[in-house]
Design a protein around this motif. Structure first.
Motif, PDB file in Angstrom:
ATOM      1  N   LEU A   1      33.484  35.070  21.308  1.00  0.00           N
ATOM      2  CA  LEU A   1      33.539  33.855  21.658  1.00  0.00           C
ATOM      3  C   LEU A   1      33.717  32.347  20.937  1.00  0.00           C
ATOM      4  CD1 LEU A   1      33.307  34.313  24.969  1.00  0.00           C
ATOM      5  CD2 LEU A   1      35.479  35.335  24.288  1.00  0.00           C
ATOM      6  N   ASP A   2      34.815  32.247  20.869  1.00  0.00           N
ATOM      7  CA  ASP A   2      34.878  30.638  19.590  1.00  0.00           C
ATOM      8  C   ASP A   2      34.681  29.722  20.961  1.00  0.00           C
ATOM      9  OD1 ASP A   2      35.482  28.674  18.022  1.00  0.00           O
ATOM     10  OD2 ASP A   2      36.862  29.718  17.068  1.00  0.00           O
ATOM     11  N   ALA A   3      32.714  29.350  19.666  1.00  0.00           N
ATOM     12  CA  ALA A   3      32.041  27.870  20.510  1.00  0.00           C
ATOM     13  C   ALA A   3      33.793  27.086  20.938  1.00  0.00           C
ATOM     14  CB  ALA A   3      30.930  27.980  20.210  1.00  0.00           C
ATOM     15  N   ASP A   4      33.612  26.383  19.651  1.00  0.00           N
ATOM     16  CA  ASP A   4      34.786  25.390  19.678  1.00  0.00           C
ATOM     17  C   ASP A   4      36.244  25.095  20.049  1.00  0.00           C
ATOM     18  OD1 ASP A   4      32.312  24.055  18.790  1.00  0.00           O
ATOM     19  OD2 ASP A   4      32.942  25.293  16.686  1.00  0.00           O
TER      20      ASP A   4
ATOM     21  N   VAL B   1      31.552  32.434  39.550  1.00  0.00           N
ATOM     22  CA  VAL B   1      30.308  31.692  38.627  1.00  0.00           C
ATOM     23  C   VAL B   1      30.627  32.486  37.107  1.00  0.00           C
ATOM     24  CG1 VAL B   1      27.954  31.212  37.937  1.00  0.00           C
ATOM     25  CG2 VAL B   1      28.607  32.059  40.837  1.00  0.00           C
ATOM     26  N   LEU B   2      30.277  30.854  36.468  1.00  0.00           N
ATOM     27  CA  LEU B   2      30.361  31.517  34.697  1.00  0.00           C
ATOM     28  C   LEU B   2      29.400  31.130  34.687  1.00  0.00           C
ATOM     29  CD1 LEU B   2      32.366  32.091  32.508  1.00  0.00           C
ATOM     30  CD2 LEU B   2      33.312  29.967  32.233  1.00  0.00           C
ATOM     31  N   TYR B   3      28.962  32.240  33.794  1.00  0.00           N
ATOM     32  CA  TYR B   3      27.588  32.140  32.896  1.00  0.00           C
ATOM     33  C   TYR B   3      27.789  31.551  31.660  1.00  0.00           C
ATOM     34  CZ  TYR B   3      25.094  33.388  37.284  1.00  0.00           C
ATOM     35  OH  TYR B   3      25.479  33.690  39.209  1.00  0.00           O
ATOM     36  N   VAL B   4      27.412  30.523  31.154  1.00  0.00           N
ATOM     37  CA  VAL B   4      27.007  30.693  29.739  1.00  0.00           C
ATOM     38  C   VAL B   4      26.505  30.852  29.238  1.00  0.00           C
ATOM     39  CG1 VAL B   4      28.162  29.298  27.824  1.00  0.00           C
ATOM     40  CG2 VAL B   4      29.244  29.292  29.866  1.00  0.00           C
ATOM     41  N   CYS B   5      25.385  31.321  27.328  1.00  0.00           N
ATOM     42  CA  CYS B   5      24.380  32.086  27.034  1.00  0.00           C
ATOM     43  C   CYS B   5      24.413  30.775  26.049  1.00  0.00           C
ATOM     44  CB  CYS B   5      24.459  33.076  26.182  1.00  0.00           C
ATOM     45  SG  CYS B   5      23.007  33.062  25.026  1.00  0.00           S
TER      46      CYS B   5
ATOM     47  N   THR C   1      28.367  34.413  24.221  1.00  0.00           N
ATOM     48  CA  THR C   1      28.458  34.812  25.344  1.00  0.00           C
ATOM     49  C   THR C   1      28.471  34.595  26.492  1.00  0.00           C
ATOM     50  OG1 THR C   1      27.043  36.800  24.155  1.00  0.00           O
ATOM     51  CG2 THR C   1      27.329  37.260  25.669  1.00  0.00           C
ATOM     52  N   VAL C   2      29.567  34.851  27.448  1.00  0.00           N
ATOM     53  CA  VAL C   2      29.881  34.678  29.155  1.00  0.00           C
ATOM     54  C   VAL C   2      30.052  35.914  29.695  1.00  0.00           C
ATOM     55  CG1 VAL C   2      30.885  32.270  28.185  1.00  0.00           C
ATOM     56  CG2 VAL C   2      32.068  34.970  29.179  1.00  0.00           C
ATOM     57  N   ALA C   3      29.564  34.928  31.235  1.00  0.00           N
ATOM     58  CA  ALA C   3      30.014  36.532  32.210  1.00  0.00           C
ATOM     59  C   ALA C   3      30.115  35.540  33.318  1.00  0.00           C
ATOM     60  CB  ALA C   3      27.867  37.157  33.185  1.00  0.00           C
TER      61      ALA C   3
END
Length: 134
Positions: free
Chosen positions: A80-83, A11-15, A64-66
């Protein structure tokens, strides 16, 4: 993407609360990253679950991601770069999914993961009585 056999468990969690400094967009940087990841995952890794969450409490290092998976270490990555980071993140998650324990050798990780690691959290141990306790 490398071996994807473990992607269905990951699972990739994205804030989605993450807001980059100087971000004038009405959508947060985290929300933009979530959209980009979902769009690219549909083609690159359709079995990967990508979930937006309200906060990872890493506000000083957006975006941030987890990534988490049963029996594997959980990693939290920031800055991380959002774009521009979606393809890099998905490539890194592919490497993660190809391991038994979630630990990708440092030199093999994408540069954004080497520089942006916030935390590495051990796998949740199954509940067993502590035999060493008195």
């Amino acid at each position: 993407m490398p071996d994807q056999s473990g992607l269905s468990e990951a699972v990739l969690y994205v804030c989605t609360t993450c807001r980059a400094s100087g971000d004038a967009s009405t959508r947060t940087a985290g929300a933009r990253l979530l959209t980009a990841l979902r769009d690219q995952a549909a083609d690159m890794a359709p079995e990967l679950r990508v979930e937006g969450i309200p906060c990872l409490s890493v506000c000083k290092r957006p975006c941030t991601v987890a990534v988490a998976s049963p029996g594997r270490w959980t990693y939290v990555y920031g800055d991380l770069d959002a774009d521009a980071s979606a393809a890099t993140i998905l490539a890194g998650i592919g490497l993660y999914a190809g391991t038994e324990d979630g630990i990708v050798p440092w030199r093999e990780r994408p540069e954004a993961f080497r520089k942006g690691v916030v935390a590495r959290i051990p796998p949740l141990a199954s509940a067993q009585p502590d035999t060493d306790a008195s």
